[in-house]
Design a protein around this motif. Structure first.
Motif, PDB file in Angstrom:
ATOM      1  N   SER A  67       0.843  -1.192   0.000  1.00 20.74           N
ATOM      2  CA  SER A  67       0.000   0.000   0.000  1.00 20.74           C
ATOM      3  C   SER A  67       0.879   1.242   0.000  1.00 20.74           C
ATOM      4  CB  SER A  67      -0.907   0.011   1.234  1.00 20.74           C
ATOM      5  OG  SER A  67      -1.776  -1.108   1.223  1.00 20.74           O
ATOM      6  N   ALA A  68       0.528   2.201  -0.841  1.00 20.99           N
ATOM      7  CA  ALA A  68       1.310   3.431  -0.931  1.00 20.99           C
ATOM      8  C   ALA A  68       1.091   4.280   0.310  1.00 20.99           C
ATOM      9  CB  ALA A  68       0.919   4.212  -2.173  1.00 20.99           C
ATOM     10  N   THR A  69       2.147   4.950   0.751  1.00 16.18           N
ATOM     11  CA  THR A  69       2.060   5.850   1.903  1.00 16.18           C
ATOM     12  C   THR A  69       2.502   7.241   1.465  1.00 16.18           C
ATOM     13  OG1 THR A  69       4.306   5.231   2.571  1.00 16.18           O
ATOM     14  CG2 THR A  69       2.494   4.002   3.554  1.00 16.18           C
ATOM     15  N   GLY A  70       1.553   8.168   1.421  1.00 11.66           N
ATOM     16  CA  GLY A  70       1.881   9.533   1.040  1.00 11.66           C
ATOM     17  C   GLY A  70       2.022   9.698  -0.462  1.00 11.66           C
ATOM     18  N   ALA A  71       2.485  10.874  -0.858  1.00 13.19           N
ATOM     19  CA  ALA A  71       2.663  11.177  -2.277  1.00 13.19           C
ATOM     20  C   ALA A  71       3.795  10.330  -2.847  1.00 13.19           C
ATOM     21  CB  ALA A  71       2.974  12.658  -2.458  1.00 13.19           C
ATOM     22  N   PRO A  72       3.629   9.795  -4.061  1.00 17.03           N
ATOM     23  CA  PRO A  72       4.683   8.944  -4.637  1.00 17.03           C
ATOM     24  C   PRO A  72       5.921   9.760  -4.998  1.00 17.03           C
ATOM     25  CG  PRO A  72       2.977   9.370  -6.258  1.00 17.03           C
ATOM     26  CD  PRO A  72       2.470   9.922  -4.961  1.00 17.03           C
ATOM     27  N   PRO A  73       7.105   9.268  -4.679  1.00 15.06           N
ATOM     28  CA  PRO A  73       8.336   9.984  -5.042  1.00 15.06           C
ATOM     29  C   PRO A  73       8.667   9.762  -6.517  1.00 15.06           C
ATOM     30  CG  PRO A  73       8.887   7.941  -3.942  1.00 15.06           C
ATOM     31  CD  PRO A  73       7.388   8.047  -3.908  1.00 15.06           C
ATOM     32  N   PRO A  74       9.318  10.717  -7.165  1.00 16.13           N
ATOM     33  CA  PRO A  74       9.662  10.573  -8.589  1.00 16.13           C
ATOM     34  C   PRO A  74      10.979   9.828  -8.799  1.00 16.13           C
ATOM     35  CG  PRO A  74      10.262  12.748  -7.848  1.00 16.13           C
ATOM     36  CD  PRO A  74       9.635  12.066  -6.662  1.00 16.13           C
ATOM     37  N   TYR A  75      11.213   8.791  -8.025  1.00 14.20           N
ATOM     38  CA  TYR A  75      12.465   8.046  -8.137  1.00 14.20           C
ATOM     39  C   TYR A  75      12.290   6.671  -7.500  1.00 14.20           C
ATOM     40  CZ  TYR A  75      12.738   9.865  -3.364  1.00 14.20           C
ATOM     41  OH  TYR A  75      12.443  10.211  -2.070  1.00 14.20           O
ATOM     42  N   THR A  76      13.265   5.808  -7.712  1.00 17.98           N
ATOM     43  CA  THR A  76      13.313   4.501  -7.065  1.00 17.98           C
ATOM     44  C   THR A  76      14.237   4.586  -5.862  1.00 17.98           C
ATOM     45  OG1 THR A  76      12.924   3.315  -9.142  1.00 17.98           O
ATOM     46  CG2 THR A  76      13.948   2.076  -7.351  1.00 17.98           C
ATOM     47  N   GLN A  77      13.767   4.105  -4.725  1.00 19.64           N
ATOM     48  CA  GLN A  77      14.570   4.101  -3.503  1.00 19.64           C
ATOM     49  C   GLN A  77      15.258   2.750  -3.371  1.00 19.64           C
ATOM     50  OE1 GLN A  77      14.981   6.590  -1.070  1.00 19.64           O
ATOM     51  NE2 GLN A  77      16.490   5.210  -0.156  1.00 19.64           N
ATOM     52  N   VAL A  78      16.595   2.748  -3.308  1.00 16.39           N
ATOM     53  CA  VAL A  78      17.362   1.511  -3.182  1.00 16.39           C
ATOM     54  C   VAL A  78      18.092   1.525  -1.846  1.00 16.39           C
ATOM     55  CG1 VAL A  78      19.162   0.054  -4.172  1.00 16.39           C
ATOM     56  CG2 VAL A  78      17.656   1.367  -5.681  1.00 16.39           C
ATOM     57  N   ASP A  79      17.950   0.446  -1.087  1.00 16.77           N
ATOM     58  CA  ASP A  79      18.590   0.336   0.225  1.00 16.77           C
ATOM     59  C   ASP A  79      19.325  -0.993   0.330  1.00 16.77           C
ATOM     60  OD1 ASP A  79      17.411   2.751   1.706  1.00 16.77           O
ATOM     61  OD2 ASP A  79      15.608   1.738   0.986  1.00 16.77           O
ATOM     62  N   GLY A  80      20.557  -0.934   0.847  1.00 21.18           N
ATOM     63  CA  GLY A  80      21.303  -2.154   1.111  1.00 21.18           C
ATOM     64  C   GLY A  80      20.868  -2.750   2.431  1.00 21.18           C
ATOM     65  N   GLN A  81      20.779  -4.076   2.464  1.00 24.35           N
ATOM     66  CA  GLN A  81      20.415  -4.735   3.718  1.00 24.35           C
ATOM     67  C   GLN A  81      20.932  -6.164   3.703  1.00 24.35           C
ATOM     68  OE1 GLN A  81      16.094  -4.587   3.860  1.00 24.35           O
ATOM     69  NE2 GLN A  81      15.917  -6.396   2.573  1.00 24.35           N
ATOM     70  N   GLY A  82      21.636  -6.519   4.768  1.00 28.14           N
ATOM     71  CA  GLY A  82      22.129  -7.883   4.895  1.00 28.14           C
ATOM     72  C   GLY A  82      22.958  -8.305   3.704  1.00 28.14           C
ATOM     73  N   SER A  83      22.538  -9.385   3.065  1.00 28.87           N
ATOM     74  CA  SER A  83      23.296  -9.944   1.950  1.00 28.87           C
ATOM     75  C   SER A  83      22.784  -9.470   0.601  1.00 28.87           C
ATOM     76  CB  SER A  83      23.225 -11.475   1.996  1.00 28.87           C
ATOM     77  OG  SER A  83      21.876 -11.906   1.883  1.00 28.87           O
TER      78      SER A  83
END
Length: 291
Positions: A67-83
């Protein structure tokens, strides 16, 4: 229109006959294998595979629709996690989250490329030719460039070793170039905490090391044949990952410092003015959806 069932292939990789599930038999001039990572025909005509898991250990992808939360950002969010890493982007009023990791749940894949994308009269395209972690939309770029090459090299008969050699050289360069870009970003990201938990003793490919060291020294980038990313892409990536050259390019001394500063100030002002004139991203997407 029946699905593919089987093929008769000679020792040289020539697909002599294809059989469909309804019994139809086809004698093809050329076979384009677009069956994805299963490579249902190319895996038989050209089974040799170059494995890249030493540099790109992720081997599972998992997609969720949230489910979307708030206004959609004009980009892709990439996050490193674990492996591995996760990428989240807005799509159709929801958020899509792609997780790429080493092990765990998800769809398995193997990073690497088919050594001969074209062997005999079978040409592997897309994921049938090779796979890279989907950190960037490299697959579509490489596919489009491969199709352009194929059109230029379209053979007049089944056996076309000269054309196949040229196509394989291009495909190897393009896919390796895309691989190197992803490896370089992950290696640069480890320095700023964006990606982690990768083997520290794995040597970077020579091309990646050459690009990284020259950029770190003076902000320049060596470019090689058939790379899918331009010099500007590499520079923007290194800059975004916190890589700052130790010194500037000596050619900048050809202009007065005040001239350079004014040029960039004007350029920045134009960008800001253009962005301010644009509608909010959410409104623009809503208008496109309603059109």
């Amino acid at each position: 229109n029946a699905p593919f069932a089987d093929a008769r292939i000679d020792a040289g990789g020539i697909v002599e006959m294809m059989k469909l599930t309804d019994g139809t038999e086809i004698v093809p001039l050329l076979v384009l294998d677009c069956s994805g990572s299963s490579a249902r025909i190319a895996s038989r005509t050209a089974p040799a595979f170059e494995d890249w898991s030493a540099w790109l250990p992720c081997d599972r992808t998992h997609t969720q629709r949230l489910s979307a939360t708030g206004a959609p950002p004009p980009y892709t969010q990439v996050d490193g996690q674990g492996s591995g890493w996760t990428a989240t982007w807005p799509l159709g009023g929801a958020d899509v989250r792609l997780t790429c990791a080493a092990g765990g749940e998800g769809t398995p894949f193997r990073a690497g490329r088919r050594v001969e994308a074209w062997r005999g009269n079978c040409i592997a395209l897309g994921a049938a030719a090779g796979l890279i972690e989907p950190l960037h939309p490299t697959a579509l770029t490489v596919l489009l460039r491969s199709l352009a090459q194929l059109i230029q090299l379209w053979p007049a008969e089944r056996r076309a070793p000269v054309e196949a050699k040229a196509f394989n050289r291009f495909t190897a360069n393009a896919m390796t170039g895309a691989r190197n870009f992803v490896i370089a970003q992950k290696a640069a990201g480890r320095g700023v905490g964006a990606f982690g938990d990768e083997p520290g003793d794995t040597m970077l490919p020579d091309v990646v090391e050459a690009k990284r060291t020259l950029f770190a020294a003076r902000g320049r980038l060596p470019m090689f044949d058939d790379e899918p990313f331009e010099e500007e892409d590499w520079a923007a990536m290194f800059d975004a990952m916190g890589q700052v050259p130790r010194r500037y390019d000596a050619r900048a001394d050809a202009l007065p410092l005040a001239t350079i500063q004014q040029h960039f100030a004007d350029h920045r002002a134009r960008i800001i003015a253009q962005v301010r004139a644009l509608p909010p991203y959410a409104h623009a997407m809503a208008e496109l959806a309603a059109a």
